[in-house]
Scaffold this motif. Structure first.
Motif, short mmCIF file in Angstrom:
data_model
loop_
_atom_site.label_atom_id
_atom_site.label_comp_id
_atom_site.label_asym_id
_atom_site.label_seq_id
_atom_site.Cartn_x
_atom_site.Cartn_y
_atom_site.Cartn_z
N ALA A 7 0.68 -1.25 -0.09
CA ALA A 7 0.05 -0.10 0.32
C ALA A 7 0.73 1.26 0.03
O ALA A 7 1.49 1.48 0.79
CB ALA A 7 -0.76 0.06 1.21
N LEU A 8 0.86 1.85 -1.23
CA LEU A 8 1.69 3.21 -1.17
C LEU A 8 0.89 4.25 -0.91
O LEU A 8 -0.10 4.80 -1.46
CB LEU A 8 2.19 3.47 -2.62
N ILE A 9 1.45 4.99 0.24
CA ILE A 9 0.84 6.16 0.95
C ILE A 9 1.34 7.26 0.09
O ILE A 9 2.54 7.78 0.48
CB ILE A 9 0.75 6.32 2.53
N ASP A 10 0.56 8.51 -0.47
CA ASP A 10 1.25 9.38 -1.07
C ASP A 10 0.33 10.77 -0.60
O ASP A 10 -0.77 10.94 -1.06
CB ASP A 10 1.12 9.33 -2.61
N ALA A 39 0.90 4.58 13.18
CA ALA A 39 -0.01 4.27 14.29
C ALA A 39 -1.03 3.36 13.91
O ALA A 39 -1.22 2.18 14.32
CB ALA A 39 -0.76 5.52 14.86
N VAL A 40 -1.69 3.44 12.45
CA VAL A 40 -2.60 2.67 12.10
C VAL A 40 -1.96 1.29 11.65
O VAL A 40 -2.58 0.00 11.84
CB VAL A 40 -3.31 3.17 10.64
N ALA A 41 -0.67 1.29 11.15
CA ALA A 41 0.12 0.22 10.35
C ALA A 41 0.49 -1.03 11.63
O ALA A 41 0.28 -2.23 11.55
CB ALA A 41 1.56 0.44 9.75
N ALA A 42 0.39 -0.08 12.83
CA ALA A 42 0.83 -1.02 14.03
C ALA A 42 -0.09 -1.89 14.52
O ALA A 42 -0.01 -2.77 15.35
CB ALA A 42 1.35 -0.18 15.25
N ARG A 43 -1.29 -1.49 14.19
CA ARG A 43 -2.73 -2.43 15.00
C ARG A 43 -2.78 -3.69 14.01
O ARG A 43 -3.24 -4.66 14.62
CB ARG A 43 -4.06 -1.29 14.50
N ARG A 44 -2.54 -3.90 12.86
CA ARG A 44 -2.36 -4.98 12.13
C ARG A 44 -1.01 -5.18 11.62
O ARG A 44 -0.43 -4.70 10.55
CB ARG A 44 -3.17 -4.85 10.89
N PRO A 45 -0.19 -6.09 12.34
CA PRO A 45 1.21 -6.19 12.14
C PRO A 45 1.58 -6.11 10.59
O PRO A 45 1.13 -7.00 9.65
CB PRO A 45 1.76 -7.52 12.68
N ALA A 46 2.12 -4.96 10.15
CA ALA A 46 2.58 -4.57 8.89
C ALA A 46 3.72 -3.64 8.91
O ALA A 46 4.06 -3.10 9.73
CB ALA A 46 1.49 -3.95 8.28
N SER A 47 4.58 -3.94 7.78
CA SER A 47 5.99 -3.30 8.01
C SER A 47 5.71 -1.80 7.33
O SER A 47 4.78 -1.71 6.55
CB SER A 47 6.88 -4.04 6.95
N GLY A 70 -8.82 -7.62 0.88
CA GLY A 70 -9.93 -7.11 1.79
C GLY A 70 -9.12 -6.21 2.92
O GLY A 70 -9.69 -5.17 3.51
N GLU A 71 -8.34 -7.04 3.60
CA GLU A 71 -7.84 -6.41 4.64
C GLU A 71 -6.89 -5.19 4.28
O GLU A 71 -6.73 -4.02 5.28
CB GLU A 71 -6.84 -7.25 5.42
N ALA A 72 -6.06 -5.16 3.34
CA ALA A 72 -5.28 -4.01 2.65
C ALA A 72 -6.14 -2.91 2.57
O ALA A 72 -5.85 -1.67 2.79
CB ALA A 72 -4.63 -4.61 1.58
N THR A 73 -7.43 -3.09 1.86
CA THR A 73 -8.45 -1.87 1.45
C THR A 73 -8.87 -1.19 2.64
O THR A 73 -8.88 -0.06 2.71
CB THR A 73 -9.74 -2.59 0.62
N ALA A 74 -9.14 -2.07 3.68
CA ALA A 74 -9.69 -1.49 5.01
C ALA A 74 -8.71 -0.74 5.92
O ALA A 74 -8.71 0.42 6.20
CB ALA A 74 -10.21 -2.56 5.93
N LEU A 75 -7.55 -1.25 5.49
CA LEU A 75 -6.46 -0.52 6.23
C LEU A 75 -6.06 0.75 5.35
O LEU A 75 -5.68 1.82 6.05
CB LEU A 75 -5.16 -1.42 6.27
N ALA A 76 -6.14 0.76 4.17
CA ALA A 76 -5.90 1.94 3.24
C ALA A 76 -6.63 3.01 3.75
O ALA A 76 -6.39 4.22 3.92
CB ALA A 76 -5.84 1.60 1.87
#
Length: 359
Positions: A7-10, A39-47, A70-76
């Protein structure tokens, strides 16, 4: 084997916003955005990997690609909403497709960046999922070459940039358009601009592209293919056309006159040095003085020098040779000859006749 998705955050309009508000403001926004993403990435173990100046890459892993997406979309969506609440900016989050196997780490970023290229077409402040690659061999919806050439030849750099940016805004409305196709269309227009402004021609009349790209390397033009944000694309177009398109004739003449006004006391000042200073040919500068001012370069320069000399003669007691040197002449003899020819009397006679009466 687990799948991984990137997921690329820009941050949206970061370059334009930094220019508007300053670097200190931008630094504060980046700090807030960084804390929000982590903070959001830490809720669902993600680099979470920061990609300066204004991007982050978050990677998630899972054993089922559909569940993972589905999880990636929700996280995004959570990251985008958190950035909006924590900063004065919005953000676009672009999702790649699930990857697995060796090289998946590199593939996730590449895939997310391909998705992010569609931000140029779709706009920001959204979550973008990997689109189906579009292939289009259609021509642009409108052609602007005739008007673009007219503005370029008039030296209207701002007008040419505005026309090109407006044309891009019209093109992105085309259905089925891909970023690659838009970039190809835009590169064609930029090469047209280079062709119009380039004075180097071969024997058959065609553009001397070797000469053109010696002055503006092709790799500088192709950087447009890396731009995925319309606000920054507009800035890039304005800056590039400012470099490519010569200013209007009157702008060149005014710049030449300003340079002469600042350097006329230099006895080494010549038409060639002024032309080099304003990036024009000596012949063109001479033509502008004759056509616009109805005079010559030398006559204009002499006028500047003699005006200064007359002030020194009446306001100071400096010797004639000093007046000559301060007015741009290498010798008093040359100065006397020029002064008498243009003023009608010698410098000494002028001083006697124009010295203010004592109180």
């Amino acid at each position: 084997m687990d799948f991984t998705v990137g997921a690329l955050i820009d941050l949206d309009d970061y370059v334009a916003s930094t220019r508007a508000h300053g670097r200190e403001w931008a630094r504060r926004q980046l700090d807030r955005a960084d804390r929000a993403v982590r903070a959001v990435a830490a809720r669902r173990p993600a680099s979470c990997e920061p990609l300066p100046p204004d991007e982050w890459l978050v990677r998630l892993s899972g054993d089922d690609p559909d569940t993972l997406m589905g999880e990636a979309t929700a996280l995004a969506e959570q990251i985008r909403a958190r950035i909006v609440s924590a900063t004065d900016l919005t953000a676009t989050v672009s999702l790649g497709t699930p990857q697995q196997g060796p090289g998946s780490t590199t593939a996730t970023e590449r895939d997310a960046r391909r998705t992010n290229s569609y931000k140029l077409l779709l706009g920001g402040d959204r979550v973008i999922t990997a689109p189906r690659e579009e292939h289009s061999d259609a021509a642009p919806p409108v052609r602007i070459e005739a008007e673009l050439a007219r503005r370029i030849q008039a030296g209207d750099r701002g007008g040419a940039a505005g026309l090109l940016a407006g044309w891009v805004d019209r093109c992105v409305q085309e259905r089925g358009l891909s970023p690659t196709t838009l970039h190809n269309w835009l590169m064609g227009e930029l090469l047209f601009v280079v062709d119009v402004v380039n004075r180097g021609r071969l024997a058959g009349g065609s553009t001397d592209w070797v000469d053109a790209f010696a002055r503006l390397p092709i790799e500088e033009l192709t950087t447009v293919t890396q731009i995925h944000e319309r606000s920054y694309l507009r800035i890039w177009i304005e800056e590039t056309l400012w470099r490519l398109v010569p200013p209007a004739a009157r702008d060149i003449l005014s710049t030449a006159e300003s340079y002469m006004a600042a350097h006329y006391t230099d006895p080494r000042l010549r038409l060639t040095t002024v032309a080099e200073a304003v990036s024009a040919s000596p012949f063109y500068i001479a033509h502008l003085f004759a056509d616009v001012r109805k005079t010559t370069f030398l006559r204009h320069l002499t006028g500047l020098r003699l005006r200064h000399a007359r002030i020194l003669l009446t306001a100071t007691t400096a010797p004639i040779d000093t007046v000559a040197a301060r007015s741009g002449y290498l010798s008093a003899k040359v100065f006397r000859g020029v002064f008498k020819r243009h003023v009608g009397c010698s410098p000494s006679e002028y001083r006697r006749n124009h010295r203010p009466l004592p109180l």
